[in-house]
Design a protein around this motif. Sequence first.
Motif, PDB file in Angstrom:
ATOM      1  N   ARG A   1      54.502  34.853 -94.166  1.00 22.64           N
ATOM      2  CA  ARG A   1      53.781  33.895 -94.161  1.00 22.64           C
ATOM      3  C   ARG A   1      52.299  34.108 -93.881  1.00 22.64           C
ATOM      4  O   ARG A   1      51.401  33.349 -94.292  1.00 22.64           O
TER       5      ARG A   1
ATOM      6  N   ASP B   1      64.989  28.425 -99.785  1.00 20.43           N
ATOM      7  CA  ASP B   1      65.399  27.399 -98.574  1.00 20.43           C
ATOM      8  C   ASP B   1      66.831  27.825 -98.070  1.00 20.43           C
ATOM      9  O   ASP B   1      67.556  27.016 -97.652  1.00 20.43           O
TER      10      ASP B   1
ATOM     11  N   ARG C   1      63.842  32.512 -98.203  1.00 18.24           N
ATOM     12  CA  ARG C   1      63.712  31.327 -96.946  1.00 18.24           C
ATOM     13  C   ARG C   1      62.802  30.261 -97.417  1.00 18.24           C
ATOM     14  O   ARG C   1      63.435  29.274 -97.293  1.00 18.24           O
ATOM     15  N   ASP C   2      61.724  30.498 -98.011  1.00 16.72           N
ATOM     16  CA  ASP C   2      60.708  29.698 -97.859  1.00 16.72           C
ATOM     17  C   ASP C   2      60.932  28.949 -99.370  1.00 16.72           C
ATOM     18  O   ASP C   2      60.381  27.867 -99.664  1.00 16.72           O
TER      19      ASP C   2
ATOM     20  N   LEU D   1      59.662  37.152 -92.100  1.00 16.56           N
ATOM     21  CA  LEU D   1      59.352  35.861 -92.869  1.00 16.56           C
ATOM     22  C   LEU D   1      58.138  35.302 -92.029  1.00 16.56           C
ATOM     23  O   LEU D   1      56.924  34.909 -92.810  1.00 16.56           O
ATOM     24  N   HIS D   2      57.833  35.698 -90.885  1.00 21.39           N
ATOM     25  CA  HIS D   2      56.435  35.178 -90.055  1.00 21.39           C
ATOM     26  C   HIS D   2      55.624  36.090 -90.725  1.00 21.39           C
ATOM     27  O   HIS D   2      54.308  35.483 -91.048  1.00 21.39           O
TER      28      HIS D   2
ATOM     29  N   VAL E   1      54.768  27.734 -92.073  1.00 20.86           N
ATOM     30  CA  VAL E   1      55.139  27.611 -93.300  1.00 20.86           C
ATOM     31  C   VAL E   1      54.167  27.162 -94.473  1.00 20.86           C
ATOM     32  O   VAL E   1      53.156  26.325 -94.428  1.00 20.86           O
TER      33      VAL E   1
ATOM     34  N   PHE F   1      60.729  36.118 -98.012  1.00 18.61           N
ATOM     35  CA  PHE F   1      60.109  34.742 -98.045  1.00 18.61           C
ATOM     36  C   PHE F   1      60.685  34.268 -99.179  1.00 18.61           C
ATOM     37  O   PHE F   1      60.706  32.944 -99.469  1.00 18.61           O
TER      38      PHE F   1
END
Length: 236
Positions: free
Chosen positions: A193, A168, A164-165, A189-190, A121, A161
Amino acid sequence: MHVATTRDEAKVGGHGDEELVELARRGEEGAIRALIKRNNQRLFRVARSVVRDDAEAEDIVQETYVRAFTRLNSFRGDSLFSTWLIRIALNEALGRTRRKRPTTEFEKLDALNTDPSGGGVIMFPTFTAPVASDAELARKQIREFLEKAVDDLPEDFRIVFMLRDIEDMSTEETASQLSLKPETVKTRLHRARRLMRAAIEKRLSPTFSGLFPFDGARCDRMADRVVARLRDTGAR
């Protein structure tokens, strides 16, 4: 849609979204304003993640609200009102980008960065206390750098991104919004990041050699103290 002014925003601000939506259906201006303020930042970020332009993102947010509040009867409450707004904003933003250029081939983007290492994260710095002018400048520079790093992500990675990040949202919510499988959301997302981490490391690595400096007067004082100790030892 007829907008009434019988209730001001302060009187309805404590209501939940469901109550506000019902009031908005009746044209209550205070409820409409409250719903707008609750969702402004999230919608702007979502739109901005697609179009990468502040002015156009703001225009998309405005269009989203106009469409939503003129079609409130089509909102059946199957999802959160904020989720419904996000879907409208995404459709508007993606529609604009498709009209500007050919649709990005997701398969090509998914082939990027297949190395499974990394992907933790990314923690965005937050500031809540009042700051001095020099700290404010530092915060502005950090924010601009991070915004540029997000902008440089491939489009589908960037949207995932952001949802999700930054917003949230859960994997399932993000997958539903983008009509993707949850596994695809996790993969993108991986990779997003990893790209963010690479950008941050590239920017910061030249400064690592300057960490924990021990030079100048500080270094001279150490030499003085050591020499003095040696003289004391030799004198005994």
